[in-house]
Design an enzyme around this catalytic site. Structure first.
Site, short mmCIF file in Angstrom:
data_model
loop_
_atom_site.label_atom_id
_atom_site.label_comp_id
_atom_site.label_asym_id
_atom_site.label_seq_id
_atom_site.Cartn_x
_atom_site.Cartn_y
_atom_site.Cartn_z
N LYS A 82 0.84 -1.21 0.00
CA LYS A 82 0.00 0.00 0.00
C LYS A 82 0.87 1.25 0.00
O LYS A 82 0.65 2.18 -0.78
CB LYS A 82 -0.90 0.01 1.25
CG LYS A 82 -1.56 1.34 1.51
CD LYS A 82 -2.41 1.31 2.76
CE LYS A 82 -1.76 1.90 3.98
NZ LYS A 82 -1.58 3.36 3.98
N ASN A 83 1.87 1.27 0.89
CA ASN A 83 2.64 2.49 1.05
C ASN A 83 3.58 2.77 -0.12
O ASN A 83 4.18 3.83 -0.18
CB ASN A 83 3.44 2.45 2.36
CG ASN A 83 2.52 2.63 3.56
OD1 ASN A 83 1.33 2.92 3.40
ND2 ASN A 83 3.07 2.44 4.76
N ARG A 89 -4.42 10.57 3.37
CA ARG A 89 -3.28 11.44 3.61
C ARG A 89 -2.21 11.30 2.53
O ARG A 89 -1.54 12.26 2.18
CB ARG A 89 -2.67 11.11 4.98
CG ARG A 89 -1.44 11.92 5.29
CD ARG A 89 -0.86 11.58 6.64
NE ARG A 89 0.49 12.13 6.76
CZ ARG A 89 0.76 13.37 7.15
NH1 ARG A 89 -0.20 14.19 7.47
NH2 ARG A 89 2.01 13.79 7.23
N CYS A 97 -5.46 8.19 8.75
CA CYS A 97 -5.63 7.64 10.08
C CYS A 97 -5.39 8.70 11.16
O CYS A 97 -4.47 9.50 11.05
CB CYS A 97 -4.62 6.51 10.31
SG CYS A 97 -5.12 4.95 9.61
N ARG A 102 0.51 14.54 12.65
CA ARG A 102 0.92 14.35 11.26
C ARG A 102 1.07 15.67 10.51
O ARG A 102 0.34 15.99 9.58
CB ARG A 102 -0.04 13.40 10.55
CG ARG A 102 -0.18 12.09 11.31
CD ARG A 102 -0.86 11.02 10.54
NE ARG A 102 0.07 10.33 9.66
CZ ARG A 102 -0.24 9.20 9.03
NH1 ARG A 102 -1.41 8.66 9.18
NH2 ARG A 102 0.63 8.61 8.25
N ASP A 144 5.37 20.12 7.93
CA ASP A 144 6.44 21.12 7.88
C ASP A 144 7.69 20.62 7.14
O ASP A 144 8.37 21.39 6.47
CB ASP A 144 6.82 21.58 9.30
CG ASP A 144 7.31 20.42 10.16
OD1 ASP A 144 6.57 19.43 10.30
OD2 ASP A 144 8.45 20.49 10.66
N ASP A 189 4.11 0.62 12.01
CA ASP A 189 2.91 -0.03 11.45
C ASP A 189 2.76 -1.49 11.90
O ASP A 189 1.76 -2.13 11.57
CB ASP A 189 2.94 0.04 9.91
CG ASP A 189 2.65 1.44 9.40
OD1 ASP A 189 2.25 2.30 10.20
OD2 ASP A 189 2.83 1.68 8.19
N ARG A 205 -8.88 -0.20 4.01
CA ARG A 205 -8.00 0.80 3.39
C ARG A 205 -6.67 0.19 2.99
O ARG A 205 -6.04 0.64 2.04
CB ARG A 205 -7.71 1.95 4.38
CG ARG A 205 -8.83 2.96 4.52
CD ARG A 205 -8.37 4.12 5.38
NE ARG A 205 -7.00 4.45 5.05
CZ ARG A 205 -6.06 4.83 5.91
NH1 ARG A 205 -6.35 4.96 7.18
NH2 ARG A 205 -4.83 5.09 5.51
#
Ligand code: UD1
Length: 423
Positions: free
Chosen positions: A25-26, A97, A121, A126, A129, A312, A404
């Protein structure tokens, strides 16, 4: 959003067999965003069938990009030839996100981007910057209003040396993508080293980018004037893999996960050995088993940027610690609000005390089923695992979080022998 059916688990059934890891997913969400960098038709394979992929596809489609997802073939075709909008709209971005990943590509290719402030999430503040400081170093100008980040780069971005104050995964990716079409050289120091970053760099390089060092904390990007479409096979999902291996740890196994390099989650596998599990590795698979007559052993865990223990997998390992002999200490160093699953585990009979970013877990001999609430993606998966090991029935609500990021979570667990269904 609260639409997905509850997951019902009957605890205590043996878990064993083989599952195939889905694509990460990531990784895939960033690969999708990266396709903005080159006009034409891109093909991405090993794409997980998860709702975040659909949401990211909607973000791209809202910009005029054609996205076709062949679910059976786990393949995405993305045609970026006719981009019509430089805005990633709030109603979509608020739900995912990772859509902040379109900022770097839009800005470097079109010198302008309007990206809604992302959701995702609720596991901490989160902030963005580091993304902003990195892109500003390359010449981005921006302002934010209540909903949107409005960014521009008059005359285009220019490469620069950038030191990230923290190795943020998302900021490293955004900067790496932005640097591909910038003038000159960008050097990223203190870059995140997650395997998904190397996967993204491989895709970008096959599109004509010139990136070296991805996967280390020192990445060099030589800017190029144009890129071309490419085909790419997404790397396997180390977090999904680790989740199934925890199921094996709780119920004996053996469980083999195929399609994943053990190097992608070596620290977690080492912890599993310390917990008393048997871990066998090949180049592209991992098998975990446990002698059920021997207890799991308590251990200390601290989440850290890769190659440290992944945040995670923290919730899933807390389930093991809940049933281990002795007291474990878990330190969550990446996100400030990521122990929401602890309360549900306590409702299932676990002995967990949280203090700031520490959780102290004293092992109990058994958990019992009850109704629990999936507060985020990995917490939800962890509660399902707890249900597999608990006595009686566990109902997990708010499972849209699980959908998700886990492809066919229920059916994969069924294939391993779990008594699990959706209600
Ligand atoms: C990614 C992963 C997520 C994983 C996380 C850490 C995706 C889609 N998500 O999230 O699953 O848990 O990496 O491995 O890939 N931070 C700032 N300022 C910034 C950026 C981040 O303070 O500009 C902070 C965050 O609030 C957080 C920490 O840094 O506390 C880590 O964030 P980051 O590494 O950026 O994670 P994500 O890319 O959001």
């Amino acid at each position: 959003m609260n639409t997905a059916a509850d997951i019902i688990v009957e605890g205590g059934y043996p878990i064993q067999g083989t599952v195939q890891a889905s694509g990460a997913k990531n990784s895939v969400l960033k690969l999708m965003a990266a396709s903005i960098l080159a006009p034409g038709t891109h093909h991405i394979t090993n794409v997980p069938d998860i709702s975040d992929v659909f949401l990211m596809a909607e973000v791209l489609k809202s910009m005029g990009i054609a996205v076709d997802f062949d679910r059976a073939g786990a393949a995405l075709t993305i045609d970026t030839a006719h981009l019509t909008s430089l805005t990633a709209p709030a109603e979509l971005v608020n739900q995912i996100r990772a859509s902040i990943a379109v900022l770097g590509p839009l800005l470097t290719r079109y010198h302008e981007a309007h990206v809604a402030v992302p959701g995702g999430c609720q596991i901490g503040e989160r902030k963005l910057d580091i993304h902003f400081a990195a892109l500003e170093a390359l010449g981005m100008e921006f302002f934010t209003d209540t909903e949107y980040i409005h960014a521009s780069a008059p005359g285009g971005l220019t490469g620069a040396p950038v030191y990230l104050r923290f190795p943020s995964v998302g900021a490293t990716e955004n900067l790496m993508m932005a640097a591909t079409l910038a003038k000159g050289t960008t050097i990223i120091d203190n870059a995140a080293r997650e395997p998904e970053i190397a996967d993204l760099a491989n895709y970008l390089n096959s599109m004509g980018a010139q990136i070296t060092g991805a996967g280390t904390s020192h990445i060099v990007v030589e800017g190029t004037s144009a890129m071309h479409p490419a085909d790419h096979h997404t790397v396997g999902d180390r977090i999904e893999s680790g989740t199934f291996l925890v199921a094996a740890a709780l119920l004996g196994g053996p469980v083999t996960v195929q399609g994943i390099s053990p190097d992608y989650f070596a620290t977690a596998l080492l912890k599993m050995q310390q917990l008393g599990l048997y871990v066998e590795k090949t180049e592209s698979s991992v098998t975990v088993s446990r002698n059920l007559s021997e207890p799991l052993l308590a251990t200390d865990i601290q989440t850290l940027p890769f190659p440290g223990f992944p945040t995670d997998l923290q919730a899933q390992f807390m389930v093991m610690a809940s049933l281990a002999e002795g007291r474990s200490r878990i330190a969550e160093n990446i996100f400030e609000n990521r122990f929401q699953h602890a309360e549900d585990l306590v409702n299932m009979g676990a002995d967990i005390v949280t203090e700031g970013h520490f959780a102290y877990v004293t092992g109990v001999s058994r958990l019992h089923g009850t109704t629990v609430h999936s507060s985020d993606l990995r917490a939800g998966a962890a509660l399902v695992l707890a249900g597999l090991a608990a006595e009686g029935q566990t109902r997990v609500t708010n499972t849209e979080h699980i959908d998700r990021g886990y492809e066919g979570f229920v059916s994969k667990l069924q294939s391993l022998g779990a008594s699990i269904s959706r209600d």
